[in-house]
Design an enzyme around this catalytic site. Structure first.
Site, mmCIF file in Angstrom:
data_model
loop_
_atom_site.group_PDB
_atom_site.id
_atom_site.type_symbol
_atom_site.label_atom_id
_atom_site.label_comp_id
_atom_site.label_asym_id
_atom_site.label_seq_id
_atom_site.Cartn_x
_atom_site.Cartn_y
_atom_site.Cartn_z
ATOM 1 N N ALA A 66 2.252 15.783 -6.963
ATOM 2 C CA ALA A 66 2.937 17.073 -7.055
ATOM 3 C C ALA A 66 2.238 18.014 -6.088
ATOM 4 O O ALA A 66 1.049 17.836 -5.787
ATOM 5 C CB ALA A 66 2.843 17.608 -8.478
ATOM 6 N N GLY A 112 1.913 12.682 -9.310
ATOM 7 C CA GLY A 112 3.371 12.686 -9.425
ATOM 8 C C GLY A 112 4.038 11.612 -8.566
ATOM 9 O O GLY A 112 5.155 11.177 -8.871
ATOM 10 N N GLU A 115 3.785 8.566 -10.600
ATOM 11 C CA GLU A 115 4.687 8.783 -11.744
ATOM 12 C C GLU A 115 6.145 8.580 -11.328
ATOM 13 O O GLU A 115 6.939 8.013 -12.081
ATOM 14 C CB GLU A 115 4.470 10.194 -12.317
ATOM 15 C CG GLU A 115 3.113 10.308 -13.013
ATOM 16 C CD GLU A 115 2.809 11.719 -13.480
ATOM 17 O OE1 GLU A 115 2.749 12.618 -12.613
ATOM 18 O OE2 GLU A 115 2.642 11.933 -14.685
ATOM 19 N N GLU A 135 -5.217 13.292 -11.710
ATOM 20 C CA GLU A 135 -5.063 14.650 -12.257
ATOM 21 C C GLU A 135 -6.321 15.197 -12.918
ATOM 22 O O GLU A 135 -6.618 16.385 -12.806
ATOM 23 C CB GLU A 135 -3.896 14.695 -13.253
ATOM 24 C CG GLU A 135 -2.512 14.693 -12.609
ATOM 25 C CD GLU A 135 -1.983 13.309 -12.295
ATOM 26 O OE1 GLU A 135 -2.756 12.327 -12.356
ATOM 27 O OE2 GLU A 135 -0.797 13.203 -11.980
HETATM 28 N N1 COA Z 1 -0.247 18.724 -2.809
HETATM 29 C C1 COA Z 1 -0.199 19.556 -1.765
HETATM 30 N N2 COA Z 1 -0.591 19.201 -0.531
HETATM 31 C C2 COA Z 1 -1.042 17.948 -0.353
HETATM 32 C C3 COA Z 1 -1.142 17.031 -1.405
HETATM 33 C C4 COA Z 1 -0.694 17.453 -2.694
HETATM 34 N N3 COA Z 1 -0.699 16.644 -3.750
HETATM 35 N N4 COA Z 1 -1.642 15.868 -0.936
HETATM 36 C C5 COA Z 1 -1.855 16.065 0.370
HETATM 37 N N5 COA Z 1 -1.518 17.313 0.728
HETATM 38 C C6 COA Z 1 -1.596 17.945 2.069
HETATM 39 C C7 COA Z 1 -3.002 18.359 2.410
HETATM 40 O O1 COA Z 1 -3.312 19.604 1.839
HETATM 41 C C8 COA Z 1 -2.931 18.395 3.919
HETATM 42 O O2 COA Z 1 -2.264 19.576 4.298
HETATM 43 P P1 COA Z 1 -2.846 20.486 5.546
HETATM 44 O O3 COA Z 1 -2.809 19.541 6.726
HETATM 45 O O4 COA Z 1 -1.883 21.608 5.636
HETATM 46 O O5 COA Z 1 -4.222 20.872 5.151
HETATM 47 C C9 COA Z 1 -1.987 17.248 4.243
HETATM 48 O O6 COA Z 1 -1.247 16.986 3.042
HETATM 49 C C10 COA Z 1 -2.706 15.974 4.656
HETATM 50 O O7 COA Z 1 -3.618 15.641 3.620
HETATM 51 P P2 COA Z 1 -5.177 15.346 3.889
HETATM 52 O O8 COA Z 1 -5.909 15.631 2.608
HETATM 53 O O9 COA Z 1 -5.626 16.079 5.099
HETATM 54 O O10 COA Z 1 -5.138 13.793 4.194
HETATM 55 P P3 COA Z 1 -6.322 12.732 3.974
HETATM 56 O O11 COA Z 1 -5.870 11.483 4.650
HETATM 57 O O12 COA Z 1 -7.633 13.316 4.372
HETATM 58 O O13 COA Z 1 -6.374 12.485 2.386
HETATM 59 C C11 COA Z 1 -5.427 12.079 0.190
HETATM 60 C C12 COA Z 1 -5.305 11.867 1.713
HETATM 61 C C13 COA Z 1 -4.141 11.566 -0.430
HETATM 62 C C14 COA Z 1 -6.633 11.308 -0.347
HETATM 63 C C15 COA Z 1 -5.604 13.598 -0.097
HETATM 64 O O14 COA Z 1 -4.585 14.301 0.573
HETATM 65 C C16 COA Z 1 -5.509 13.952 -1.573
HETATM 66 O O15 COA Z 1 -6.444 13.730 -2.316
HETATM 67 N N6 COA Z 1 -4.372 14.561 -1.985
HETATM 68 C C17 COA Z 1 -4.188 15.023 -3.347
HETATM 69 C C18 COA Z 1 -3.936 13.878 -4.286
HETATM 70 C C19 COA Z 1 -3.777 14.390 -5.689
HETATM 71 O O16 COA Z 1 -4.697 14.871 -6.320
HETATM 72 N N7 COA Z 1 -2.560 14.228 -6.228
HETATM 73 C C20 COA Z 1 -2.269 14.589 -7.575
HETATM 74 C C21 COA Z 1 -1.669 15.936 -7.643
HETATM 75 S S1 COA Z 1 -1.304 16.361 -9.324
#
Ligand code: COA
Length: 260
Positions: A66, A112, A115, A135
């Site tokens: 999400a 999400g 999910e 989460e």
């Molecule tokens: N919500 C909002 N933005 C998200 C996102 C999320 N769940 N997951 C990734 N993004 C965005 C990042 O903020 C980044 O945006 P920016 O370039 O404007 O800063 C972009 O997507 C790329 O992500 P980034 O973190 O730079 O890529 P990465 O390869 O270094 O890491 C992940 C990948 C998936 C490990 C990392 O993005 C992450 O941990 N995301 C969140 C996962 C999460 O907790 N999901 C559950 C949400 S309830």
């Protein structure tokens, strides 16, 4: 309908819905959730669409969760509404569609995202996929059905560990857990999903829809799945597909199901 965050494509009985926010790793903001609701509804109502495939655009992510930026300052009430509304219009909605939905998990499926993949009827992953429910690392729990569907799919102990550690598992571990049905290369992911979809479409789609309903009933509280199965089984006897399927078998030819 025109969409800002998703792409839809129809070919040979299959509608492919692609979540298209690759720069945000296809994170589910509210607009995307609403658009997905409409795209799934349209595809389900479309008589030509026999199977729906859901995937993410780019090579990195199915859906990375999400959209955290949207709910970071929510109140208790807003948080509860976010989960309730999302479950209603997308997650439970997809699970209960009568058109089969296959998730093609092509990279990160987190929060999400996992999910949503779990709400689909089954999942196929590419070998770079990573799945998890992170989460609790954000101070919240899965709210789009994750605590329920992960437990159903992988068992309580594995679900507890995945949720409590907030860790990710790779595609082969997900296969081992029964979370995905097949693992393939990224190039072969959509072709494999299409091959499976084509196998499904050779069958009676009326019967397939009844089968989805009966399998889902197994997980609905207060519902006797065996009773649902009996009713659905009986209903099939009144369909043209049943007449065609049994007649074709007895005449030693391939069935041409009218889909009624
Ligand atoms: N919500 C909002 N933005 C998200 C996102 C999320 N769940 N997951 C990734 N993004 C965005 C990042 O903020 C980044 O945006 P920016 O370039 O404007 O800063 C972009 O997507 C790329 O992500 P980034 O973190 O730079 O890529 P990465 O390869 O270094 O890491 C992940 C990948 C998936 C490990 C990392 O993005 C992450 O941990 N995301 C969140 C996962 C999460 O907790 N999901 C559950 C949400 S309830």
């Amino acid at each position: 309908m025109n969409f800002n965050n998703i792409l839809t494509e129809y070919d040979n009985g299959i509608t492919t819905i692609t979540i298209n926010r690759p720069k945000k790793l296809n994170a589910l903001n509210q607009e995307t959730i609403n658009e997905l609701h409409h795209a799934f509804k349209e595809a389900d109502l479309d008589e030509d669409t026999k199977v729906i495939i859901l995937t993410g655009s780019g090579e990195k992510a199915f859906v990375a969760g999400a959209d955290i930026s949207e709910f970071a300052d929510y109140t208790i009430e807003e948080g509860e509404y976010l989960a309730a509304n999302g479950q209603k219009i997308l997650f439970s909605f997809v699970e209960q569609l009568s058109t089969p939905v296959i998730a093609a998990v092509n990279g990160f499926a987190l929060g999400g995202g996992l999910e949503l993949a779990m709400a689909c009827h089954f999942r196929v992953a590419s070998d770079n996929a990573k799945m998890g429910l992170p989460e609790v690392s954000l101070g919240v729990i899965p709210g789009y059905g994750g605590t329920q569907r992960l437990t159903q799919l992988v068992g309580k102990g594995r679900a507890m560990e995945m949720i409590m550690t907030a860790g990710m598992i790779d595609a082969n571990k997900a296969l081992d857990f029964g979370l995905v049905n097949h693992v393939t290369t990224q190039d072969e992911l959509l072709p494999l999903c299409e091959t499976i979809a084509n196998k499904i479409t050779k069958n009676s789609m009326v019967a397939v829809a009844e089968a989805i309903k009966a399998v889902n009933a197994s997980f609905e509280e207060g519902i006797n799945g065996y009773e649902v199965e009996i009713k659905a089984f009986g209903k099939c006897f009144g369909t043209e597909d049943f007449t065609e399927g049994t007649t074709a078998f007895l005449e030693k030819r391939k069935a041409e199901f009218p889909g009624k």
